[in-house]
Write an enzyme that holds these catalytic residues in place. Structure first.
Site, PDB file in Angstrom:
ATOM      1  N   ASP A  67       0.819  -1.217   0.000  1.00 20.80           N
ATOM      2  CA  ASP A  67       0.000   0.000   0.000  1.00 20.80           C
ATOM      3  C   ASP A  67       0.848   1.261   0.000  1.00 20.80           C
ATOM      4  OD1 ASP A  67       0.977  -0.323   2.569  1.00 20.80           O
ATOM      5  OD2 ASP A  67      -0.951  -0.794   3.464  1.00 20.80           O
ATOM      6  N   ASN A 135      -7.211  -2.993  14.311  1.00 19.16           N
ATOM      7  CA  ASN A 135      -8.621  -3.255  13.971  1.00 19.16           C
ATOM      8  C   ASN A 135      -8.770  -4.441  13.021  1.00 19.16           C
ATOM      9  OD1 ASN A 135      -7.677  -2.239  11.581  1.00 19.16           O
ATOM     10  ND2 ASN A 135      -9.037  -0.460  11.491  1.00 19.16           N
ATOM     11  N   HIS A 137      -7.007  -4.938  10.207  1.00 18.41           N
ATOM     12  CA  HIS A 137      -6.748  -4.699   8.781  1.00 18.41           C
ATOM     13  C   HIS A 137      -5.449  -5.353   8.329  1.00 18.41           C
ATOM     14  CE1 HIS A 137      -4.592  -0.550   9.545  1.00 18.41           C
ATOM     15  NE2 HIS A 137      -3.688  -1.457   9.302  1.00 18.41           N
ATOM     16  N   GLU A 142      -9.470  -1.880   5.416  1.00 19.50           N
ATOM     17  CA  GLU A 142     -10.124  -1.588   6.686  1.00 19.50           C
ATOM     18  C   GLU A 142     -11.361  -2.469   6.872  1.00 19.50           C
ATOM     19  OE1 GLU A 142      -8.419  -0.028   8.626  1.00 19.50           O
ATOM     20  OE2 GLU A 142      -8.070   2.077   8.174  1.00 19.50           O
TER      21      GLU A 142
END
Ligand code: GLP
Length: 260
Positions: A67, A135, A137, A142
């Site tokens: 990313d 979280n 990811h 996400e």
């Protein structure tokens, strides 16, 4: 999914580097999928040592990063391109032209489509390294990301922006969008090694390994991958219910050829 629990972050880094070494020994032109974040840094340091001591060579290897932020140029110190150059590429013998990081400076949507094409043209990713967000990811996929998503633009969650704010100076522009490989893209890697360390990751680890398959925890998609190894330190493994079983399997396994 193979869950390996070792004592501490240093042991995670060691084992991760040995898995990369093993990949290069079997296939000198390995196509790596690489991750940013703090977690893989110690492993990258080990890869630098192994390269500088002529134990391994990346001269035929290629790499695709997961990313990149939208809105930071490649020479911005918080960009992931900059991170990879500083933390790894500048210190190993990889040809920098064979290292790819998504670049959304001009047309992010076009860049995302081209990134997918480049991965396919390279023959696909042999070994994908992943970190894990608190979280759940992976990359910047996400919670709520489609489990079959491809490389695309994602809006970062408030939690992720807050977690990553430690890398930015006060008042400095911090992007809230990124280009990320999709979960479908990641799942096509032939082998995946996910690294997680520290208690702050233990809940995400629990949901990834023992929770339901759900877009609420994007990393849970790895339950559907047939050759994934999850490398954890004791702290990150702290909430796992079946720890004793994973450790029992671990004892009878050759750690460098694990899968399933
Ligand atoms: C970022 C990256 C992820 C990485 C995550 C965890 O959000 N996009 O690829 O896994 O951070 O980072 P850290 O290892 O610093 O906890």
């Amino acid at each position: 999914m193979q869950v390996i629990i070792v004592e501490d972050a240093a042991a995670v880094a060691y084992l991760g580097a040995q898995m990369c070494r093993s990949a290069l020994e079997n296939k000198p032109d390995t196509v790596f999928g690489l991750a940013t974040g703090s977690t893989p840094v110690a492993m990258y340091n080990q890869l630098i040592d192994l390269t500088q001591n002529s134990v391994i060579s990346f001269c035929k290897a290629r790499s695709f990063n997961l990313d990149e932020y939208i809105g930071l140029s490649a020479n911005h110190p918080q960009s992931y391109r900059w991170f990879m150059n500083q933390r790894l590429f500048n210190h190993i013998d990889i040809d920098i032209n064979n290292t790819y990081v998504p670049d959304g400076a001009i047309d992010p949507q076009l860049a995302a489509r081209q990134y997918e094409r480049l991965i396919t043209q390279s023959g696909g990713i042999d070994l994908q390294i992943l970190g894990l967000g608190r979280n759940g990811h992976i990359g910047f996929n996400e919670p709520s990301s489609s489990l079959v998503s491809r490389t695309r633009i994602k809006t970062l969650s408030g939690e992720t922006v807050a977690d990553n704010s430690r890398f930015f100076a006060e008042g400095e522009f911090q992007p809230s969008t990124a280009i990320t490989m999709g979960i479908g893209t990641i799942m096509e890697a032939k082998k995946i090694v996910l690294l997680a360390t520290g208690t702050e990751k233990s809940n995400a680890v629990k949901r990834m390994v023992e929770g339901s398959l759900s877009a609420s925890c994007p990393a849970s998609a790895l339950q559907m991958h047939e050759n994934t190894t999850v490398l954890l330190d004791e702290e990150a493994a702290g909430q796992l219910s079946n720890k004793a079983y994973y450790q029992q399997v671990q004892k009878s396994t050759n750690l460098l050829s694990v899968g399933g």
